[in-house]
Design a protein around this motif. Structure first.
Motif, PDB file in Angstrom:
ATOM      1  N   SER A   1       0.836  -1.208   0.000  1.00 13.45           N
ATOM      2  CA  SER A   1       0.000   0.000   0.000  1.00 13.45           C
ATOM      3  C   SER A   1       0.865   1.251   0.000  1.00 13.45           C
ATOM      4  CB  SER A   1      -0.925   0.015   1.215  1.00 13.45           C
ATOM      5  OG  SER A   1      -1.707  -1.142   1.243  1.00 13.45           O
TER       6      SER A   1
ATOM      7  N   GLU B   1      -9.402  -2.442   2.099  1.00 12.60           N
ATOM      8  CA  GLU B   1      -8.817  -2.918   3.337  1.00 12.60           C
ATOM      9  C   GLU B   1      -8.832  -1.870   4.414  1.00 12.60           C
ATOM     10  OE1 GLU B   1      -4.890  -4.530   2.578  1.00 12.60           O
ATOM     11  OE2 GLU B   1      -5.924  -6.300   1.819  1.00 12.60           O
TER      12      GLU B   1
ATOM     13  N   ASP C   1      -6.687  -1.868  -4.047  1.00 14.18           N
ATOM     14  CA  ASP C   1      -5.902  -2.336  -2.896  1.00 14.18           C
ATOM     15  C   ASP C   1      -6.834  -3.001  -1.892  1.00 14.18           C
ATOM     16  OD1 ASP C   1      -3.953  -2.713  -1.005  1.00 14.18           O
ATOM     17  OD2 ASP C   1      -3.744  -0.611  -0.467  1.00 14.18           O
TER      18      ASP C   1
END
Ligand code: TYD
Ligand code: MG
Length: 469
Positions: free
Chosen positions: A117, A140, A186
Protein backbone atom coordinates in the motif's frame (compact mmCIF):
# COMPACT_ATOMS: atom_id res chain seq x y z
CA UNK A 1 -23.02 -24.55 -37.88
CA UNK A 2 -24.37 -25.45 -34.47
CA UNK A 3 -23.38 -22.85 -31.92
CA UNK A 4 -22.87 -25.26 -29.08
CA UNK A 5 -19.74 -26.52 -30.74
CA UNK A 6 -18.21 -23.25 -29.60
CA UNK A 7 -19.51 -23.31 -26.09
CA UNK A 8 -16.59 -21.95 -24.07
CA UNK A 9 -17.48 -23.21 -20.69
CA UNK A 10 -18.56 -26.81 -20.76
CA UNK A 11 -18.48 -27.01 -17.00
CA UNK A 12 -21.18 -24.44 -16.76
CA UNK A 13 -23.24 -25.99 -19.44
CA UNK A 14 -23.41 -29.35 -17.75
CA UNK A 15 -23.39 -28.31 -14.10
CA UNK A 16 -24.70 -24.81 -14.22
CA UNK A 17 -24.32 -23.80 -10.61
CA UNK A 18 -21.70 -25.49 -8.53
CA UNK A 19 -18.07 -26.33 -8.76
CA UNK A 20 -15.54 -27.34 -6.12
CA UNK A 21 -12.34 -25.36 -6.22
CA UNK A 22 -9.05 -26.03 -4.47
CA UNK A 23 -8.27 -22.87 -2.51
CA UNK A 24 -4.59 -23.58 -2.75
CA UNK A 25 -4.02 -24.04 -6.45
CA UNK A 26 -7.31 -23.33 -8.18
CA UNK A 27 -7.88 -26.87 -9.39
CA UNK A 28 -11.53 -27.57 -10.08
CA UNK A 29 -13.64 -30.67 -9.56
CA UNK A 30 -17.26 -31.62 -10.01
CA UNK A 31 -17.56 -33.07 -6.53
CA UNK A 32 -15.85 -32.56 -3.20
CA UNK A 33 -12.58 -34.41 -2.72
CA UNK A 34 -10.39 -34.62 0.35
CA UNK A 35 -6.99 -34.26 -1.26
CA UNK A 36 -6.27 -32.13 -4.28
CA UNK A 37 -4.92 -34.39 -7.03
CA UNK A 38 -2.90 -31.47 -8.37
CA UNK A 39 -1.14 -29.81 -5.44
CA UNK A 40 -1.63 -32.68 -2.98
CA UNK A 41 -2.98 -30.38 -0.26
CA UNK A 42 -5.65 -31.77 2.04
CA UNK A 43 -9.05 -30.33 2.73
CA UNK A 44 -8.73 -27.39 0.39
CA UNK A 45 -11.80 -27.95 -1.78
CA UNK A 46 -14.59 -25.48 -1.25
CA UNK A 47 -17.91 -25.36 -3.02
CA UNK A 48 -18.22 -22.26 -5.12
CA UNK A 49 -21.32 -21.20 -6.95
CA UNK A 50 -21.53 -19.24 -10.12
CA UNK A 51 -24.47 -16.98 -10.62
CA UNK A 52 -25.72 -17.36 -14.15
CA UNK A 53 -27.03 -14.11 -15.45
CA UNK A 54 -27.90 -12.62 -18.75
CA UNK A 55 -25.03 -10.15 -18.62
CA UNK A 56 -22.53 -12.95 -18.32
CA UNK A 57 -21.33 -12.58 -21.84
CA UNK A 58 -18.97 -15.51 -21.61
CA UNK A 59 -21.87 -17.87 -21.90
CA UNK A 60 -23.37 -18.69 -25.18
CA UNK A 61 -26.62 -20.57 -24.89
CA UNK A 62 -26.56 -23.58 -27.12
CA UNK A 63 -27.84 -22.89 -30.56
CA UNK A 64 -27.04 -19.19 -30.64
CA UNK A 65 -24.22 -17.78 -32.64
CA UNK A 66 -21.55 -15.41 -31.43
CA UNK A 67 -21.55 -11.96 -32.87
CA UNK A 68 -18.34 -11.68 -34.88
CA UNK A 69 -15.90 -8.84 -35.30
CA UNK A 70 -13.71 -8.34 -38.29
CA UNK A 71 -10.12 -9.42 -37.82
CA UNK A 72 -7.35 -7.08 -38.93
CA UNK A 73 -4.66 -8.17 -41.35
CA UNK A 74 -1.25 -8.43 -39.76
CA UNK A 75 0.21 -5.92 -42.18
CA UNK A 76 -2.47 -3.36 -41.46
CA UNK A 77 -1.95 -3.31 -37.73
CA UNK A 78 -0.25 -0.09 -36.77
CA UNK A 79 2.95 -0.86 -35.02
CA UNK A 80 3.93 1.46 -32.29
CA UNK A 81 6.11 1.32 -29.23
CA UNK A 82 3.83 1.00 -26.25
CA UNK A 83 3.29 4.45 -24.89
CA UNK A 84 4.65 4.37 -21.39
CA UNK A 85 3.86 6.64 -18.51
CA UNK A 86 6.81 7.03 -16.16
CA UNK A 87 5.65 6.24 -12.65
CA UNK A 88 7.99 8.86 -11.25
CA UNK A 89 9.76 6.23 -9.15
CA UNK A 90 12.82 5.08 -11.05
CA UNK A 91 13.21 1.71 -9.34
CA UNK A 92 9.56 0.94 -10.05
CA UNK A 93 9.87 1.96 -13.70
CA UNK A 94 12.81 -0.36 -13.99
CA UNK A 95 10.85 -3.42 -12.89
CA UNK A 96 7.92 -2.39 -15.04
CA UNK A 97 10.24 -2.43 -18.04
CA UNK A 98 10.47 1.33 -18.47
CA UNK A 99 7.21 2.76 -17.19
CA UNK A 100 3.50 2.05 -17.03
CA UNK A 101 1.97 0.65 -20.22
CA UNK A 102 -1.47 1.89 -21.21
CA UNK A 103 -4.17 -0.73 -20.71
CA UNK A 104 -1.93 -3.03 -18.71
CA UNK A 105 -2.77 -4.72 -15.46
CA UNK A 106 -0.07 -5.03 -12.84
CA UNK A 107 -0.22 -7.19 -9.74
CA UNK A 108 1.82 -6.09 -6.74
CA UNK A 109 2.17 -9.13 -4.49
CA UNK A 110 3.79 -9.57 -1.13
CA UNK A 111 3.36 -10.55 2.49
CA UNK A 112 1.08 -8.43 4.66
CA UNK A 113 2.83 -5.33 6.00
CA UNK A 114 5.69 -5.46 3.52
CA UNK A 115 4.82 -2.16 1.84
CA UNK A 116 2.38 -2.76 -1.01
CA UNK A 117 0.00 0.00 0.00
CA UNK A 118 2.90 2.32 0.74
CA UNK A 119 4.29 1.81 -2.74
CA UNK A 120 0.84 2.23 -4.30
CA UNK A 121 0.13 5.49 -2.53
CA UNK A 122 3.60 6.89 -3.21
CA UNK A 123 3.21 6.05 -6.88
CA UNK A 124 -0.23 7.65 -6.91
CA UNK A 125 1.27 10.80 -5.45
CA UNK A 126 4.06 10.97 -8.03
CA UNK A 127 1.62 10.50 -10.88
CA UNK A 128 -0.72 13.03 -9.40
CA UNK A 129 2.03 15.61 -9.20
CA UNK A 130 2.23 15.39 -12.99
CA UNK A 131 -1.47 16.09 -13.28
CA UNK A 132 -2.79 12.56 -13.77
CA UNK A 133 -6.10 11.65 -12.22
CA UNK A 134 -5.94 8.56 -10.05
CA UNK A 135 -8.68 6.47 -8.52
CA UNK A 136 -7.46 4.59 -5.45
CA UNK A 137 -9.93 1.92 -4.41
CA UNK A 138 -9.30 0.70 -0.90
CA UNK A 139 -11.05 -2.39 0.35
CA UNK A 140 -8.82 -2.92 3.34
CA UNK A 141 -8.53 0.44 4.95
CA UNK A 142 -10.87 3.39 5.29
CA UNK A 143 -10.20 6.50 3.24
CA UNK A 144 -9.13 8.17 6.52
CA UNK A 145 -6.46 5.54 7.08
CA UNK A 146 -5.10 5.92 3.58
CA UNK A 147 -5.10 9.67 4.02
CA UNK A 148 -3.25 9.36 7.34
CA UNK A 149 -0.57 7.23 5.72
CA UNK A 150 -0.28 9.75 2.91
CA UNK A 151 0.09 12.61 5.37
CA UNK A 152 2.76 10.73 7.27
CA UNK A 153 4.60 10.39 4.02
CA UNK A 154 4.16 14.10 3.37
CA UNK A 155 2.23 13.51 0.18
CA UNK A 156 0.16 16.10 -1.56
CA UNK A 157 -1.73 13.70 -3.80
CA UNK A 158 -3.76 16.49 -5.31
CA UNK A 159 -5.43 14.43 -8.02
CA UNK A 160 -5.80 11.20 -6.08
CA UNK A 161 -9.36 10.16 -5.31
CA UNK A 162 -10.06 7.59 -2.63
CA UNK A 163 -12.91 5.13 -2.79
CA UNK A 164 -13.42 2.73 0.12
CA UNK A 165 -15.38 0.01 -1.68
CA UNK A 166 -15.35 -3.73 -2.11
CA UNK A 167 -18.09 -4.18 -4.68
CA UNK A 168 -16.45 -4.36 -8.08
CA UNK A 169 -19.54 -3.28 -9.98
CA UNK A 170 -19.71 -0.10 -7.90
CA UNK A 171 -16.03 0.50 -8.65
CA UNK A 172 -16.78 0.19 -12.36
CA UNK A 173 -19.57 2.71 -11.94
CA UNK A 174 -17.16 5.19 -10.36
CA UNK A 175 -14.58 4.57 -13.06
CA UNK A 176 -17.19 5.40 -15.67
CA UNK A 177 -18.20 8.57 -13.84
CA UNK A 178 -14.83 10.05 -13.07
CA UNK A 179 -12.74 8.56 -15.88
CA UNK A 180 -9.46 8.20 -13.99
CA UNK A 181 -6.19 7.84 -15.86
CA UNK A 182 -4.86 5.23 -13.44
CA UNK A 183 -6.83 2.78 -11.32
CA UNK A 184 -5.38 1.25 -8.15
CA UNK A 185 -7.22 -1.56 -6.38
CA UNK A 186 -5.90 -2.34 -2.90
CA UNK A 187 -6.32 -5.33 -2.47
CA UNK A 188 -7.77 -7.86 -4.90
CA UNK A 189 -8.64 -10.22 -2.06
CA UNK A 190 -11.15 -7.78 -0.61
CA UNK A 191 -13.04 -7.23 -3.87
CA UNK A 192 -16.06 -9.17 -4.92
CA UNK A 193 -18.09 -9.44 -8.05
CA UNK A 194 -21.76 -10.15 -7.70
CA UNK A 195 -21.52 -12.53 -10.63
CA UNK A 196 -20.02 -15.10 -8.30
CA UNK A 197 -21.50 -16.14 -5.01
CA UNK A 198 -18.42 -17.27 -3.14
CA UNK A 199 -16.75 -15.09 -0.55
CA UNK A 200 -14.22 -12.33 -1.34
CA UNK A 201 -10.73 -13.75 -1.41
CA UNK A 202 -11.85 -17.16 -2.60
CA UNK A 203 -10.22 -18.53 -5.70
CA UNK A 204 -13.12 -17.97 -8.05
CA UNK A 205 -13.75 -14.44 -6.77
CA UNK A 206 -10.13 -13.41 -7.13
CA UNK A 207 -10.01 -14.86 -10.60
CA UNK A 208 -13.26 -13.28 -11.68
CA UNK A 209 -12.34 -9.86 -10.27
CA UNK A 210 -8.97 -10.03 -12.03
CA UNK A 211 -10.60 -11.05 -15.31
CA UNK A 212 -13.03 -8.16 -15.13
CA UNK A 213 -10.33 -5.66 -14.25
CA UNK A 214 -8.32 -7.01 -17.15
CA UNK A 215 -11.22 -6.41 -19.46
CA UNK A 216 -11.61 -2.88 -18.11
CA UNK A 217 -7.93 -2.17 -18.70
CA UNK A 218 -7.98 -3.50 -22.25
CA UNK A 219 -11.19 -1.75 -23.21
CA UNK A 220 -10.44 1.65 -21.71
CA UNK A 221 -6.66 1.73 -21.94
CA UNK A 222 -6.50 2.70 -18.27
CA UNK A 223 -3.59 1.00 -16.50
CA UNK A 224 -4.76 -0.96 -13.47
CA UNK A 225 -2.64 -1.80 -10.42
CA UNK A 226 -3.88 -4.40 -7.98
CA UNK A 227 -2.25 -5.44 -4.76
CA UNK A 228 -2.46 -9.02 -3.52
CA UNK A 229 -1.37 -10.91 -0.43
CA UNK A 230 0.70 -14.02 -0.65
CA UNK A 231 0.01 -17.29 1.09
CA UNK A 232 2.40 -19.00 3.45
CA UNK A 233 4.13 -20.89 0.66
CA UNK A 234 4.82 -17.64 -1.14
CA UNK A 235 2.38 -17.88 -4.00
CA UNK A 236 -0.06 -15.09 -4.56
CA UNK A 237 -3.22 -15.93 -2.68
CA UNK A 238 -5.79 -17.42 -4.90
CA UNK A 239 -4.95 -19.32 -7.97
CA UNK A 240 -1.86 -19.37 -10.07
CA UNK A 241 -4.26 -18.46 -12.82
CA UNK A 242 -4.33 -14.95 -11.38
CA UNK A 243 -0.72 -14.62 -12.38
CA UNK A 244 -1.65 -15.83 -15.84
CA UNK A 245 -4.38 -13.24 -16.21
CA UNK A 246 -2.39 -10.12 -15.40
CA UNK A 247 0.32 -8.63 -17.62
CA UNK A 248 2.90 -8.04 -14.96
CA UNK A 249 3.56 -9.54 -11.56
CA UNK A 250 5.72 -7.52 -9.20
CA UNK A 251 6.61 -9.36 -6.09
CA UNK A 252 8.04 -8.07 -2.81
CA UNK A 253 10.84 -10.51 -2.08
CA UNK A 254 12.53 -11.28 1.21
CA UNK A 255 11.14 -10.63 4.63
CA UNK A 256 10.03 -7.70 6.69
CA UNK A 257 12.93 -7.95 9.08
CA UNK A 258 15.25 -6.14 6.73
CA UNK A 259 15.03 -2.46 6.11
CA UNK A 260 15.38 -2.84 2.42
CA UNK A 261 12.64 -4.03 0.14
CA UNK A 262 13.25 -5.86 -3.11
CA UNK A 263 10.61 -5.84 -5.80
CA UNK A 264 11.04 -8.43 -8.49
CA UNK A 265 9.16 -8.74 -11.77
CA UNK A 266 8.35 -12.45 -11.84
CA UNK A 267 6.29 -11.99 -14.98
CA UNK A 268 6.24 -9.12 -17.43
CA UNK A 269 4.60 -8.99 -20.82
CA UNK A 270 6.25 -5.62 -21.38
CA UNK A 271 9.74 -6.06 -20.04
CA UNK A 272 12.46 -8.34 -18.75
CA UNK A 273 11.58 -10.78 -16.01
CA UNK A 274 13.66 -11.06 -12.88
CA UNK A 275 14.33 -7.36 -13.03
CA UNK A 276 14.57 -6.06 -9.49
CA UNK A 277 13.99 -2.72 -7.86
CA UNK A 278 15.55 -2.02 -4.49
CA UNK A 279 14.09 0.30 -1.87
CA UNK A 280 14.72 1.12 1.70
CA UNK A 281 11.74 1.34 4.05
CA UNK A 282 12.22 4.46 6.09
CA UNK A 283 10.10 6.61 8.35
CA UNK A 284 9.06 8.53 5.29
CA UNK A 285 8.16 5.60 3.10
CA UNK A 286 10.02 3.67 0.43
CA UNK A 287 13.21 5.33 -0.75
CA UNK A 288 14.90 3.99 -3.92
CA UNK A 289 18.38 2.55 -3.48
CA UNK A 290 20.66 3.61 -6.30
CA UNK A 291 23.53 1.26 -5.68
CA UNK A 292 22.18 -2.07 -4.41
CA UNK A 293 25.55 -3.89 -4.50
CA UNK A 294 26.91 -1.41 -2.01
CA UNK A 295 23.89 -1.90 0.22
CA UNK A 296 24.13 -5.70 0.13
CA UNK A 297 27.84 -5.73 0.88
CA UNK A 298 27.94 -3.10 3.58
CA UNK A 299 27.55 -5.53 6.46
CA UNK A 300 30.13 -7.98 5.24
CA UNK A 301 32.10 -9.25 8.21
CA UNK A 302 35.83 -8.56 8.29
CA UNK A 303 38.22 -11.45 8.82
CA UNK A 304 35.57 -14.14 8.86
CA UNK A 305 35.73 -17.41 6.98
CA UNK A 306 32.70 -18.67 5.09
CA UNK A 307 31.93 -15.46 3.24
CA UNK A 308 32.29 -15.03 -0.52
CA UNK A 309 31.14 -12.35 -2.93
CA UNK A 310 29.52 -13.42 -6.15
CA UNK A 311 28.59 -11.35 -9.19
CA UNK A 312 25.00 -12.02 -10.26
CA UNK A 313 22.71 -10.65 -12.91
CA UNK A 314 19.25 -9.76 -11.69
CA UNK A 315 17.11 -9.05 -14.73
CA UNK A 316 19.37 -6.75 -16.69
CA UNK A 317 21.31 -5.42 -13.74
CA UNK A 318 24.58 -6.82 -12.45
CA UNK A 319 24.73 -7.08 -8.69
CA UNK A 320 27.29 -8.22 -6.17
CA UNK A 321 26.00 -10.35 -3.35
CA UNK A 322 27.52 -11.98 -0.34
CA UNK A 323 27.09 -15.73 0.06
CA UNK A 324 27.67 -17.10 3.53
CA UNK A 325 28.28 -20.68 4.49
CA UNK A 326 28.74 -22.52 7.73
CA UNK A 327 30.19 -25.98 7.52
CA UNK A 328 31.10 -28.11 10.48
CA UNK A 329 29.76 -28.52 13.99
CA UNK A 330 28.88 -32.09 13.25
CA UNK A 331 26.81 -34.08 15.63
CA UNK A 332 26.04 -37.73 15.35
CA UNK A 333 23.81 -38.75 12.51
CA UNK A 334 23.36 -37.30 9.07
CA UNK A 335 24.42 -33.73 8.58
CA UNK A 336 21.79 -31.13 7.88
CA UNK A 337 22.00 -29.25 4.62
CA UNK A 338 20.09 -26.01 4.72
CA UNK A 339 19.97 -23.07 2.35
CA UNK A 340 18.33 -19.70 2.31
CA UNK A 341 18.18 -17.68 -0.88
CA UNK A 342 19.83 -20.44 -2.90
CA UNK A 343 18.33 -23.61 -4.32
CA UNK A 344 18.65 -26.47 -1.87
CA UNK A 345 19.20 -29.13 -4.52
CA UNK A 346 21.78 -27.04 -6.29
CA UNK A 347 23.72 -26.71 -3.03
CA UNK A 348 23.50 -30.46 -2.45
CA UNK A 349 24.90 -31.01 -5.92
CA UNK A 350 27.81 -28.65 -5.29
CA UNK A 351 28.58 -30.37 -2.01
CA UNK A 352 28.61 -33.74 -3.74
CA UNK A 353 30.92 -32.42 -6.47
CA UNK A 354 33.28 -30.97 -3.85
CA UNK A 355 33.39 -34.30 -2.04
CA UNK A 356 33.90 -36.38 -5.14
CA UNK A 357 36.21 -34.15 -7.18
CA UNK A 358 38.10 -32.22 -4.54
CA UNK A 359 38.20 -34.77 -1.78
CA UNK A 360 36.38 -32.68 0.82
CA UNK A 361 35.14 -34.90 3.61
CA UNK A 362 32.04 -33.24 4.95
CA UNK A 363 30.74 -36.51 6.32
CA UNK A 364 27.97 -35.81 8.78
CA UNK A 365 28.83 -32.11 9.12
CA UNK A 366 25.99 -29.63 9.00
CA UNK A 367 26.23 -27.23 6.08
CA UNK A 368 24.25 -24.01 5.93
CA UNK A 369 24.23 -21.64 3.00
CA UNK A 370 22.70 -18.19 3.17
CA UNK A 371 22.51 -15.28 0.76
CA UNK A 372 22.93 -12.15 2.87
CA UNK A 373 20.26 -9.49 2.65
CA UNK A 374 17.30 -11.79 2.06
CA UNK A 375 17.79 -11.95 -1.69
CA UNK A 376 17.14 -15.05 -3.74
CA UNK A 377 19.71 -16.08 -6.32
CA UNK A 378 18.45 -18.29 -9.00
CA UNK A 379 21.23 -18.52 -11.55
CA UNK A 380 23.98 -21.13 -11.82
CA UNK A 381 26.55 -18.35 -12.11
CA UNK A 382 26.48 -18.21 -8.32
CA UNK A 383 27.78 -21.80 -8.03
CA UNK A 384 31.41 -20.85 -7.77
CA UNK A 385 30.70 -18.31 -5.02
CA UNK A 386 28.67 -20.85 -3.04
CA UNK A 387 31.37 -23.53 -3.38
CA UNK A 388 34.02 -21.01 -2.31
CA UNK A 389 32.03 -19.96 0.75
CA UNK A 390 31.53 -23.58 1.81
CA UNK A 391 35.22 -24.40 1.31
CA UNK A 392 36.26 -21.27 3.18
CA UNK A 393 34.10 -22.13 6.16
CA UNK A 394 35.11 -25.79 6.19
CA UNK A 395 38.79 -24.99 6.11
CA UNK A 396 38.49 -21.99 8.39
CA UNK A 397 40.35 -19.80 5.90
CA UNK A 398 39.07 -16.37 5.04
CA UNK A 399 38.63 -15.33 1.42
CA UNK A 400 40.50 -12.17 0.55
CA UNK A 401 38.11 -9.21 0.84
CA UNK A 402 39.08 -7.82 -2.52
CA UNK A 403 38.01 -10.97 -4.36
CA UNK A 404 34.74 -11.76 -6.10
CA UNK A 405 33.76 -14.84 -8.11
CA UNK A 406 31.25 -16.15 -10.58
CA UNK A 407 30.85 -19.25 -12.73
CA UNK A 408 28.65 -22.29 -13.16
CA UNK A 409 29.96 -25.57 -11.76
CA UNK A 410 29.28 -28.80 -13.65
CA UNK A 411 29.13 -32.36 -12.36
CA UNK A 412 32.73 -33.12 -13.16
CA UNK A 413 33.86 -30.05 -11.27
CA UNK A 414 34.38 -28.01 -14.43
CA UNK A 415 33.69 -24.29 -14.28
CA UNK A 416 31.45 -23.30 -17.17
CA UNK A 417 31.00 -19.95 -18.82
CA UNK A 418 28.00 -17.78 -18.05
CA UNK A 419 26.09 -15.02 -19.79
CA UNK A 420 26.81 -11.32 -19.48
CA UNK A 421 30.25 -11.79 -18.13
CA UNK A 422 31.45 -8.30 -19.06
CA UNK A 423 28.68 -6.65 -17.04
CA UNK A 424 29.64 -8.69 -14.00
CA UNK A 425 33.31 -7.81 -14.33
CA UNK A 426 32.41 -4.16 -14.75
CA UNK A 427 30.28 -4.14 -11.58
CA UNK A 428 33.02 -5.81 -9.52
CA UNK A 429 35.49 -3.27 -10.80
CA UNK A 430 33.16 -0.37 -10.06
CA UNK A 431 32.86 -1.55 -6.47
CA UNK A 432 36.60 -1.63 -6.01
CA UNK A 433 37.25 -5.36 -6.16
CA UNK A 434 40.83 -6.18 -7.11
CA UNK A 435 40.55 -9.78 -8.17
CA UNK A 436 37.81 -11.64 -9.96
CA UNK A 437 37.78 -15.40 -10.40
CA UNK A 438 35.70 -16.37 -13.40
CA UNK A 439 35.27 -19.15 -15.96
CA UNK A 440 38.21 -19.35 -18.34
CA UNK A 441 35.85 -19.21 -21.29
CA UNK A 442 34.59 -15.84 -20.04
CA UNK A 443 38.05 -14.43 -19.69
CA UNK A 444 38.32 -12.94 -23.15
CA UNK A 445 38.80 -9.20 -22.90
CA UNK A 446 38.34 -9.14 -19.13
CA UNK A 447 41.98 -9.97 -18.44
CA UNK A 448 43.07 -6.63 -19.79
CA UNK A 449 40.54 -4.58 -17.92
CA UNK A 450 42.16 -1.85 -15.89
CA UNK A 451 41.98 -1.88 -12.15
CA UNK A 452 40.94 -5.50 -11.71
CA UNK A 453 42.81 -8.74 -12.10
CA UNK A 454 40.63 -11.30 -13.83
CA UNK A 455 41.67 -14.90 -13.22
CA UNK A 456 40.17 -17.53 -15.50
CA UNK A 457 39.67 -21.03 -14.11
CA UNK A 458 38.47 -24.13 -15.88
CA UNK A 459 37.60 -26.25 -12.87
CA UNK A 460 36.89 -26.08 -9.16
CA UNK A 461 40.36 -27.27 -8.30
CA UNK A 462 41.99 -24.32 -10.03
CA UNK A 463 39.58 -21.97 -8.30
CA UNK A 464 40.43 -23.41 -4.87
CA UNK A 465 44.11 -23.20 -5.69
CA UNK A 466 43.75 -19.53 -6.60
CA UNK A 467 41.73 -18.82 -3.45
CA UNK A 468 43.55 -20.77 -0.80
CA UNK A 469 46.90 -21.58 -2.41
P1 TYD B 1 1.91 -1.32 4.07
O1 TYD B 1 2.21 -0.57 2.83
O2 TYD B 1 0.68 -0.95 4.79
O3 TYD B 1 1.94 -2.88 3.83
P2 TYD B 1 0.98 -3.81 2.94
O4 TYD B 1 0.07 -2.93 2.17
O5 TYD B 1 1.93 -4.59 2.08
O6 TYD B 1 0.28 -4.70 3.90
O7 TYD B 1 3.20 -1.16 4.98
C1 TYD B 1 3.08 -1.18 6.30
C2 TYD B 1 4.42 -1.33 6.97
O8 TYD B 1 5.38 -0.42 6.53
C3 TYD B 1 4.20 -1.11 8.43
O9 TYD B 1 4.85 -2.14 9.12
C4 TYD B 1 4.83 0.22 8.70
C5 TYD B 1 5.84 0.37 7.63
N1 TYD B 1 6.02 1.74 7.18
C6 TYD B 1 7.20 2.39 7.44
O10 TYD B 1 8.14 1.84 8.02
N2 TYD B 1 7.37 3.67 7.01
C7 TYD B 1 6.39 4.34 6.37
O11 TYD B 1 6.58 5.51 5.99
C8 TYD B 1 5.15 3.67 6.13
C9 TYD B 1 4.02 4.34 5.43
C10 TYD B 1 5.02 2.38 6.55
MG1 MG C 1 -2.02 -2.80 2.38
Amino acid sequence: MPGNVFCICTRMAKHPETVFVCQNCGNEARKWIGQCPDCREWDTFVEERFRMSSHNSRLNPAGKRFAGREAVAFQNVESQEEARIPSGIEELDRVLGGGIVAGSIVLIGGAPGIGKSTLAVQMADKLSSRGLKILYVTGEESDRQVKMRGERLGLLAEHVFLLPETDLQTVFGTVEQMAPQILIVDSIQTMFSERIESAPGSVSQVREVAAQLMMLAKQTGVPVFVTGHVTKDGSIAGPKTLEHIVDTVLYFEGDRHHNHRIIRATKNRFGAVNEIGVFEMTGSGLVPVNNPSELFLQERPAGASGSAVTACIEGTRPMLLEVQALAGGSRAGTGRRMTQGFDHNRAALLIAVMEKRLGFQFGSDDIFVNVAGGLEIDEPAADLGVAAAIASSFRGIEIDRGTALFGEVGLTGEVRGVLQSAARVQEARALGFERLILPRSNLKGSDRMLGIRAVGVSNLEEAMEELFG
